[in-house]
Design an enzyme around this catalytic site. Sequence first.
Site, PDB file in Angstrom:
ATOM      1  N   ALA A  52      17.363   3.216 -14.182  1.00 29.01           N
ATOM      2  CA  ALA A  52      16.120   3.589 -13.514  1.00 29.01           C
ATOM      3  C   ALA A  52      16.413   3.902 -12.063  1.00 29.01           C
ATOM      4  O   ALA A  52      17.442   3.499 -11.507  1.00 29.01           O
ATOM      5  CB  ALA A  52      15.084   2.472 -13.621  1.00 29.01           C
ATOM      6  N   MET A 108      13.928   2.402  -3.177  1.00 38.00           N
ATOM      7  CA  MET A 108      14.997   1.878  -2.342  1.00 38.00           C
ATOM      8  C   MET A 108      16.365   1.974  -2.990  1.00 38.00           C
ATOM      9  O   MET A 108      17.373   2.051  -2.288  1.00 38.00           O
ATOM     10  CB  MET A 108      14.728   0.399  -2.009  1.00 38.00           C
ATOM     11  CG  MET A 108      13.638   0.149  -0.999  1.00 38.00           C
ATOM     12  SD  MET A 108      13.377  -1.622  -0.765  1.00 38.00           S
ATOM     13  CE  MET A 108      15.013  -2.154  -0.248  1.00 38.00           C
ATOM     14  N   LYS A 163      22.180  -2.922  -9.038  1.00 41.16           N
ATOM     15  CA  LYS A 163      21.195  -2.186  -8.244  1.00 41.16           C
ATOM     16  C   LYS A 163      21.880  -1.726  -6.961  1.00 41.16           C
ATOM     17  O   LYS A 163      22.354  -2.549  -6.160  1.00 41.16           O
ATOM     18  CB  LYS A 163      20.018  -3.106  -7.925  1.00 41.16           C
ATOM     19  CG  LYS A 163      18.834  -2.431  -7.271  1.00 41.16           C
ATOM     20  CD  LYS A 163      17.675  -3.430  -7.166  1.00 41.16           C
ATOM     21  CE  LYS A 163      16.407  -2.770  -6.687  1.00 41.16           C
ATOM     22  NZ  LYS A 163      15.283  -3.734  -6.658  1.00 41.16           N
ATOM     23  N   ASP A 185       5.081  -7.829  -4.330  1.00 42.43           N
ATOM     24  CA  ASP A 185       5.095  -6.514  -4.977  1.00 42.43           C
ATOM     25  C   ASP A 185       4.892  -6.663  -6.481  1.00 42.43           C
ATOM     26  O   ASP A 185       5.612  -6.072  -7.278  1.00 42.43           O
ATOM     27  CB  ASP A 185       6.412  -5.787  -4.673  1.00 42.43           C
ATOM     28  CG  ASP A 185       6.340  -4.307  -5.046  1.00 42.43           C
ATOM     29  OD1 ASP A 185       5.220  -3.742  -5.073  1.00 42.43           O
ATOM     30  OD2 ASP A 185       7.394  -3.704  -5.312  1.00 42.43           O
TER      31      ASP A 185
END
Length: 635
Positions: free
Chosen positions: A22, A26, A44, A138
């Site tokens: 994905a 950021m 990530k 978030d």
Amino acid sequence: MPADPMVGRLVDGRYQVRSRIARGGMATVYLATDLRLERRVAIKIMHGHLADDNTFKTRFVQEARSAARLSHPNVVNVYDQGQDSDMAYLVMEYLPGITLRDLLKDYTKLTPEQSVDIMDAVLSGLASAHKAGIVHRDLKPENVLLADDGRIKLGDFGLARAASANTSTGQALLGTIAYLSPELVTRGVADARSDIYAIGIMLYEMLTGEQPYVGEAPMQIAYQHANDTVPTPSSKQPSVPAELDELVLWATARDPEDRPADARAMLEQLRAIEPVVRGTGPATGQTTAVLPDGAAQDQPDAAAATAVIGERRAAVAAPKKKPTASGVAALEDHTRRRKRRGYWLFALVLLLAGLAGGTGWYFGSGPGALTTVPAVEGLSPEAAAAALEEAGFESALGEQHDPEVEEGLVSGTDPEGGTQARRGGTVQILVSLGPRILAVPSVEGVPEADAREELSAFEVADETDVRYSSSIERGAVIAVLDADGERVGDEYPEQGALSLIVSAGSIPSVVGTPSAEAEQRLTDAGLDVSFADPAFSNDVAADLVISASTSTDPVRPGDPIVLTVSKGPDLVPLPDVVGESLADAIDTLEAAGFDVQYSFPEAFIGLATVKSMNPGGDTEQIRGSTVTLVATLEL
């Protein structure tokens, strides 16, 4: 689409990138293999154009630190974080599956039972974060991961902040606008209750298939969050139980004070209403009917039912046409199809009945039933795991500092003992690391009340040792003592026992003051005054205090202090020795208590005669004072 240059790359000599999962605002998430531990992980990697921006890099590292502090079955595990050349990365647990957003895209909305299942897992993970002092900031369906093996986990703590820190932002509002709390919109300030608001919006969306506020521009949506009240889910989907309506309204109250204090409080309420939602508790909502496709819909009201029945009766009473030959064939074909459809419908009804019965068994008395988590505080981890297993739970180990439970023993569980949890679920056993070792603030010279506030992380005794001090003001701290009565060092265990020595001020100086005044001043200062026998003093006038003496060290209020009052100088008669021999004069004056001074050779003292004396004779002089003689030699 051009090939991603990261695919195939070896990050930090350890993580082999396999494919892209994905891409976010950021960072991009890839599937990788940890060559050292031979396992699949999600890595990530921060976008290259943000790597030079310290603000974004700080937030990226903050995510790693925040998530790494959590160890919970419903939170995505963070394994590693680092920098490879100019590339910042974060290594996480890999969970093949979909997000809650993907699920909502496929099914639009979820049943109340499905919504409760997902909310239970999300709130459990979030409760662990709130307990650790972390605010997610978030929360949205994109950050709820539904693994293929059935696990539900909360991830992406990229905007997480410590709950005790200042969480206001002077920049543009962070987080997805559809889930922002009113206080974030108006003041830019977030705490655990802001997460609860986002959870309430997510629950509304799961139950209704849409968000409560929509608009053409983000500011329109933000304005609605700040000024409007979230409607009840049942106003959009009447089959939603009243209990879930109330839960959504509680979580989305515009005033944070009116919401649950944290995720644990909301989770407890969710579990309290779960039996009602599942139909195993007292029914409070509208009646529902199960249709052949399995969807729950509200039963029609009386007027609508009457209209439908009338339509069906009219259709039956209508005159029937005689079928033609071709019509007969078509009718026979239609009949055969209706029979086949009837078989399928019958099979479907049996399947649904079986599923309903199985679901009722699973959640009523089977592995999915709610049961009480046993209290295992104070046990060894092995004994606690055995108790949980006997109660029907899986267990996982975690750690936490606890000032009251001995290191190595169980200090608690998550969920807590005595609460309800699903049988077969995982309960985290929290093993005590003992108390944290904290820095002791320096409070010498600080007023007692302020010192107690600064030492609030410790157990400070209510009783204080009050002493007089000539250097520390009254009411201020002289010293802090540990449990052994020694001065405390720079570090001390959390909630360790401390005591304070507090100044009573200085003892008043009363030498040279009248005795009555001296007694009053010392009594007012808290001392027990007594008097010794008066004494002569050549330096202090009569009835004034010569000295104040104590017999205790240190001196505390209520201790004795003894005053000695002057009788004045000790005067005695001074004999007149003029005309006497110097030797006789010396003997006479010394016998009267005076010190004699003269200037004459010792060999001739017996031959000399006193011609004058100072002071003069036949007067009163202070005992022990000096008399000067002048003598001449008589031949």
